[in-house]
Scaffold this active site. Structure first.
Site, mmCIF file in Angstrom:
data_model
loop_
_atom_site.group_PDB
_atom_site.id
_atom_site.type_symbol
_atom_site.label_atom_id
_atom_site.label_comp_id
_atom_site.label_asym_id
_atom_site.label_seq_id
_atom_site.Cartn_x
_atom_site.Cartn_y
_atom_site.Cartn_z
ATOM 1 N N ASN A 191 -10.406 0.250 0.359
ATOM 2 C CA ASN A 191 -9.374 0.049 1.378
ATOM 3 C C ASN A 191 -9.883 0.389 2.778
ATOM 4 O O ASN A 191 -10.443 1.471 2.986
ATOM 5 C CB ASN A 191 -8.183 0.965 1.100
ATOM 6 C CG ASN A 191 -7.404 0.559 -0.129
ATOM 7 O OD1 ASN A 191 -7.876 -0.189 -0.961
ATOM 8 N ND2 ASN A 191 -6.191 1.063 -0.228
ATOM 9 N N ASP B 149 0.844 -1.192 0.000
ATOM 10 C CA ASP B 149 0.000 0.000 0.000
ATOM 11 C C ASP B 149 0.889 1.255 0.000
ATOM 12 O O ASP B 149 1.875 1.317 0.753
ATOM 13 C CB ASP B 149 -0.851 -0.047 1.276
ATOM 14 C CG ASP B 149 -2.094 0.810 1.215
ATOM 15 O OD1 ASP B 149 -2.543 1.136 0.111
ATOM 16 O OD2 ASP B 149 -2.640 1.133 2.297
ATOM 17 N N HIS B 150 0.585 2.231 -0.833
ATOM 18 C CA HIS B 150 1.210 3.569 -0.774
ATOM 19 C C HIS B 150 2.731 3.592 -0.740
ATOM 20 O O HIS B 150 3.322 4.136 0.206
ATOM 21 C CB HIS B 150 0.717 4.340 0.461
ATOM 22 C CG HIS B 150 -0.702 4.770 0.380
ATOM 23 N ND1 HIS B 150 -1.129 5.795 -0.423
ATOM 24 C CD2 HIS B 150 -1.802 4.299 1.014
ATOM 25 C CE1 HIS B 150 -2.437 5.941 -0.282
ATOM 26 N NE2 HIS B 150 -2.863 5.044 0.576
ATOM 27 N N HIS C 133 -7.911 9.213 4.846
ATOM 28 C CA HIS C 133 -7.476 8.131 5.729
ATOM 29 C C HIS C 133 -7.798 8.492 7.181
ATOM 30 O O HIS C 133 -7.667 9.644 7.572
ATOM 31 C CB HIS C 133 -5.968 7.907 5.609
ATOM 32 C CG HIS C 133 -5.549 7.413 4.261
ATOM 33 N ND1 HIS C 133 -4.836 8.174 3.369
ATOM 34 C CD2 HIS C 133 -5.742 6.214 3.648
ATOM 35 C CE1 HIS C 133 -4.607 7.466 2.267
ATOM 36 N NE2 HIS C 133 -5.142 6.285 2.403
ATOM 37 N N HIS D 202 -9.858 4.760 -1.249
ATOM 38 C CA HIS D 202 -9.106 4.682 0.014
ATOM 39 C C HIS D 202 -9.916 5.380 1.112
ATOM 40 O O HIS D 202 -10.838 6.133 0.828
ATOM 41 C CB HIS D 202 -7.750 5.384 -0.139
ATOM 42 C CG HIS D 202 -6.742 4.584 -0.892
ATOM 43 N ND1 HIS D 202 -5.551 4.187 -0.350
ATOM 44 C CD2 HIS D 202 -6.755 4.074 -2.146
ATOM 45 C CE1 HIS D 202 -4.861 3.485 -1.234
ATOM 46 N NE2 HIS D 202 -5.568 3.403 -2.341
ATOM 47 N N GLY D 203 -9.514 5.105 2.364
ATOM 48 C CA GLY D 203 -10.109 5.849 3.475
ATOM 49 C C GLY D 203 -11.550 5.474 3.757
ATOM 50 O O GLY D 203 -12.362 6.333 4.089
ATOM 51 N N ASN E 132 -8.554 0.324 6.895
ATOM 52 C CA ASN E 132 -7.477 0.126 7.850
ATOM 53 C C ASN E 132 -7.923 0.533 9.263
ATOM 54 O O ASN E 132 -8.021 -0.294 10.166
ATOM 55 C CB ASN E 132 -6.239 0.926 7.392
ATOM 56 C CG ASN E 132 -5.046 0.738 8.295
ATOM 57 O OD1 ASN E 132 -5.153 0.230 9.404
ATOM 58 N ND2 ASN E 132 -3.889 1.153 7.835
ATOM 59 N N THR E 133 -8.242 1.818 9.458
ATOM 60 C CA THR E 133 -8.470 2.355 10.809
ATOM 61 C C THR E 133 -9.519 1.569 11.605
ATOM 62 O O THR E 133 -9.334 1.320 12.799
ATOM 63 C CB THR E 133 -8.899 3.837 10.719
ATOM 64 O OG1 THR E 133 -7.887 4.549 10.004
ATOM 65 C CG2 THR E 133 -9.060 4.457 12.081
ATOM 66 N N GLU F 209 -2.345 6.610 -7.600
ATOM 67 C CA GLU F 209 -3.325 7.550 -7.038
ATOM 68 C C GLU F 209 -3.237 8.884 -7.751
ATOM 69 O O GLU F 209 -2.140 9.380 -8.023
ATOM 70 C CB GLU F 209 -3.053 7.729 -5.540
ATOM 71 C CG GLU F 209 -4.038 8.659 -4.840
ATOM 72 C CD GLU F 209 -3.886 8.593 -3.319
ATOM 73 O OE1 GLU F 209 -3.860 7.476 -2.765
ATOM 74 O OE2 GLU F 209 -3.784 9.662 -2.694
HETATM 75 P P1 13P Z 1 -8.795 4.021 6.505
HETATM 76 O O1 13P Z 1 -7.719 3.896 7.536
HETATM 77 O O2 13P Z 1 -9.492 5.322 6.557
HETATM 78 O O3 13P Z 1 -9.731 2.865 6.524
HETATM 79 O O4 13P Z 1 -8.053 3.994 5.081
HETATM 80 C C1 13P Z 1 -7.392 2.841 4.670
HETATM 81 C C2 13P Z 1 -6.654 3.048 3.416
HETATM 82 O O5 13P Z 1 -7.078 3.765 2.539
HETATM 83 C C3 13P Z 1 -5.382 2.328 3.244
HETATM 84 O O6 13P Z 1 -4.712 2.700 2.083
#
Ligand code: 13P
Length: 279
Positions: A227, A81-82, A177, A205-206, A229-230, A131
């Site tokens: 995506n 990722d990124h 994010h 993302h996010g 993550n948080t 991106e």
């Molecule tokens: P979040 O942490 O907002 O879910 O975003 C995850 C993300 O985009 C990872 O690249």
């Protein structure tokens, strides 16, 4: 089973759904993500950022992710990722990653195109995501973010696929994010334009903090990879705090993460249901 990222994008395009991409940092999170995917019978991207890869030790974490993906009963693409640089992309591809993201989104358009083209050329056929426009926020630490950052330009999005050879395109439509300050306001009109112009599948993302209804709308309009993550980390910290408060008999490390893994698995399953269900 470990599969190319492109296969999962294709799966999502054919079914008009989205495949989830979930970030891991360690064995416990990896386990929760793959258990959720297996429970739902859906493919996933098992993603890791450059920072977590380096802080965990590149080879141990990369090897664990790849081994876990190979053992899984559902298709799994192991994804970087990124990455801001081509060197990390190459290192991950040499290790066996089946999908990578090169992120030149903070550069001017022409520089972003040049960087992504270089990454695609050096990827040797491995799936590459890029991106365009900028998704604000830190991938590994949550703060709350306001939006108001430059969004993806539809004309540039139309040129980006043909000019770079990239496989998928992460877009900025008011997403960020980490958690949001209040309700996020996604620009669906822009998303419709982007989906109409882009020659490659779109990535959001996010997703943490975006409502299920808005995520479904994004999928209806053409987002094919989402995506998260948080929200997984939030589930981990909450469950772990409770476990620690209750106490674990005998300092038993094998039990320490049980509740946290279950909580993270539930979070991932709920997302997968939304992503796969909007067909
Ligand atoms: P979040 O942490 O907002 O879910 O975003 C995850 C993300 O985009 C990872 O690249």
């Amino acid at each position: 089973m470990l599969v190319p990222g492109r296969e999962l994008l294709q799966y999502a395009v054919e079914r008009r759904c989205a495949v989830g991409s979930f970030n891991t940092y360690n064995l416990e999170i990896t386990r929760a993500i793959l258990r959720a995917a297996e429970a739902k019978g859906e493919p996933v991207f098992l993603a890791v950022g450059r920072g977590p890869l380096m802080s965990a030790g590149f080879s141990p974490l990369a090897s664990a992710m790849l081994a876990a993906a190979r053992d899984a009963s559902v298709p799994v693409a192991v994804h970087l990722d990124h990455s801001p640089d081509v060197a990390t992309v190459q290192r991950c591809i040499e290790a066996g990653f089946t999908s990578v993201m090169i992120d030149g989104s903070q550069r001017p358009f022409a520089d972003n195109v040049a960087l992504v083209r270089e990454a695609v050329q050096s990827a040797g056929g491995v799936t590459v995501e890029a991106e365009l426009g900028f998704v604000p926020g830190d991938e590994d630490r949550s703060g709350a973010h306001d939006t108001g950052i430059p969004m993806t330009d539809p004309d540039q999005a139309g040129r980006f696929g043909p000019e770079t050879g990239v496989d998928s395109l992460a877009i900025a439509i008011g997403n960020a994010h980490g958690f949001y300050n209040g309700e996020p306001h996604l620009d669906f009109d822009r998303l419709a334009l982007l989906a109409g112009r882009s020659t490659v599948p779109l990535v959001l993302h996010g997703a943490s903090g975006i409502s299920d209804d808005d995520l479904r709308r994004c999928i209806e309009l053409g987002v094919r990879k989402i995506n998260v993550n948080t929200e997984i980390r939030y589930a981990l910290f909450g469950a772990l705090q409770e476990s620690l408060a209750q106490g674990i008999a005998g300092y038993d490390v094998t039990k320490l993460f049980d509740a946290a893994i279950e909580a993270m698995q539930r979070t991932v399953e709920e997302k997968i249901e939304v992503f796969a269900g909007a067909r």
